[in-house]
Every structure is written in structure tokens, then in C-alpha cells.
Write a protein that holds these residues in place. Sequence first.
Motif, short mmCIF file in Angstrom:
data_model
loop_
_atom_site.label_atom_id
_atom_site.label_comp_id
_atom_site.label_asym_id
_atom_site.label_seq_id
_atom_site.Cartn_x
_atom_site.Cartn_y
_atom_site.Cartn_z
N GLY A 1 24.50 18.88 -4.99
CA GLY A 1 25.06 20.22 -5.06
C GLY A 1 24.33 21.07 -6.08
N ASP A 2 24.74 22.31 -6.17
CA ASP A 2 24.12 23.27 -7.08
C ASP A 2 24.75 23.13 -8.46
OD1 ASP A 2 23.21 25.46 -8.50
OD2 ASP A 2 23.85 26.95 -7.02
N PRO A 3 24.00 22.67 -9.45
CA PRO A 3 24.56 22.45 -10.78
C PRO A 3 24.87 23.73 -11.55
CG PRO A 3 22.23 21.97 -10.80
CD PRO A 3 22.59 22.26 -9.38
N THR A 4 24.56 24.88 -10.97
CA THR A 4 24.94 26.14 -11.62
C THR A 4 26.29 26.66 -11.09
OG1 THR A 4 23.74 27.56 -10.05
CG2 THR A 4 22.52 26.75 -11.96
N ASP A 5 26.89 25.91 -10.19
CA ASP A 5 28.19 26.25 -9.64
C ASP A 5 29.26 25.50 -10.44
OD1 ASP A 5 30.59 26.28 -8.18
OD2 ASP A 5 29.57 26.21 -6.24
N PRO A 6 30.15 26.22 -11.13
CA PRO A 6 31.18 25.56 -11.94
C PRO A 6 32.02 24.55 -11.16
CG PRO A 6 31.11 27.89 -12.48
CD PRO A 6 30.21 27.69 -11.28
N MET B 1 21.19 27.78 -16.99
CA MET B 1 22.49 28.19 -16.45
C MET B 1 23.50 27.05 -16.52
SD MET B 1 21.43 30.61 -13.24
CE MET B 1 23.13 30.85 -12.77
N ALA B 2 23.09 25.86 -16.11
CA ALA B 2 24.00 24.71 -16.14
C ALA B 2 24.41 24.37 -17.57
CB ALA B 2 23.35 23.50 -15.47
N ILE C 1 31.78 27.53 -20.85
CA ILE C 1 32.97 27.55 -20.01
C ILE C 1 33.77 26.25 -20.17
CG2 ILE C 1 33.83 27.58 -17.63
CD1 ILE C 1 31.56 29.54 -16.99
N PHE C 2 33.05 25.12 -20.14
CA PHE C 2 33.73 23.83 -20.22
C PHE C 2 33.79 23.27 -21.65
CE2 PHE C 2 32.40 24.10 -15.76
CZ PHE C 2 33.63 23.95 -15.16
N ARG C 3 33.22 24.00 -22.59
CA ARG C 3 33.30 23.67 -24.02
C ARG C 3 32.80 22.27 -24.38
NH1 ARG C 3 33.22 28.54 -25.50
NH2 ARG C 3 35.06 29.78 -25.15
N ARG C 4 31.72 21.86 -23.70
CA ARG C 4 31.10 20.59 -24.06
C ARG C 4 30.27 20.83 -25.33
NH1 ARG C 4 34.25 17.41 -22.56
NH2 ARG C 4 35.40 19.31 -22.57
N GLU C 5 30.42 19.98 -26.31
CA GLU C 5 29.71 20.17 -27.58
C GLU C 5 28.27 19.67 -27.52
OE1 GLU C 5 31.70 19.02 -31.15
OE2 GLU C 5 33.65 19.53 -30.29
N LYS C 6 28.06 18.54 -26.87
CA LYS C 6 26.74 17.92 -26.83
C LYS C 6 26.08 18.27 -25.50
CE LYS C 6 23.92 14.76 -28.65
NZ LYS C 6 23.29 14.97 -29.93
N VAL C 7 25.19 19.29 -25.54
CA VAL C 7 24.48 19.74 -24.34
C VAL C 7 23.00 19.84 -24.68
CG1 VAL C 7 24.22 21.61 -22.66
CG2 VAL C 7 26.49 21.07 -23.56
N ILE C 8 22.19 19.13 -23.92
CA ILE C 8 20.74 19.13 -24.10
C ILE C 8 20.11 19.82 -22.90
CG2 ILE C 8 18.67 17.71 -24.46
CD1 ILE C 8 20.78 17.36 -26.66
#
Length: 137
Positions: free
Chosen positions: A54-59, A85-86, A93-100
Motif C-alpha cells: 500500500g501507499d505509506p503516505t496514506d494514514p 511524508m511517511a 499525526i501518530f506521535r511516534r517519537e522514534k522516526v528515522i
Amino acid sequence: MNILVIGCDQVGAALVRDLERIGHDISLIEKDPEQLKRLDSFDDYSFGGTALVGDPTDPDILKQGGVENCDAVAAVSEDDSVNLMAAQIAKNIFRREKVICRVSDPHLQVLYHKTYELDTICPTILTEQAVFRALAK
């Protein structure tokens, strides 16, 4: 840790394999179903996580992929724009702290890091630095 990986090119597939081998639970989102075949190309390894096409830029796709319950997100597709975008959606939006966020363009890496406050990895810079070190010995 429960880690959501976005992208299954050579980098993404190797990352998934290595993270699973050290005991992490992996969910994977990839736009192109053909790319998922990379997971079958490793000797003595079988993907044990969950893969979603799927499209990872789609919430909604990110939700289906488990973004709401993951401990970290690694946006490592070949497409800098998709990664940005992802990563932004996961962080803001999803408030994930650890994003690389993988960013191949060194100029965009600086922008993404400063403007969007994302942790970035630039394979172009890492390659240049490794070659420089090897030649400068």
C-alpha cells in the motif's frame, strides 16, 4: 521493539532481516508487491513479520501497518518524498517519537532535519565518507 519499516528495496529488506535476527517484531509497508520478493532472496532467513502492500503516505495504510502500536518507524524507501511524508505523518499525526528517515539527497537531508526535526540518514554522505576514509589511509 515493534518496528514499522517503510520500503523494501535492498536497504529495507536487509534492515528487516537484521532487525528480525536480533529479536525485533517487524511490520513492513511497500507500494510495489514485486519488491517484497527481496525478503525471500536471503539464505537461511524467512520473514516472520507482517507485510502490507500500500501507499505509506496514506494514514489509513499506516494504521493498517501498525503505526499506532509501534515503538519506532524507519522510512527507508528509495523515494525521498515518500520517506519524508511517511515520517512526518508517523511523527506528527501518530506521535511516534522514534522516526528515522532515509534521505539520499544531502541537501534535502539538512532541510528535513532542520525544518521537520526528523532524524535522517543519508546514504550518499555515508558512502562518500567511507570511500574517503578508505582512500585517505
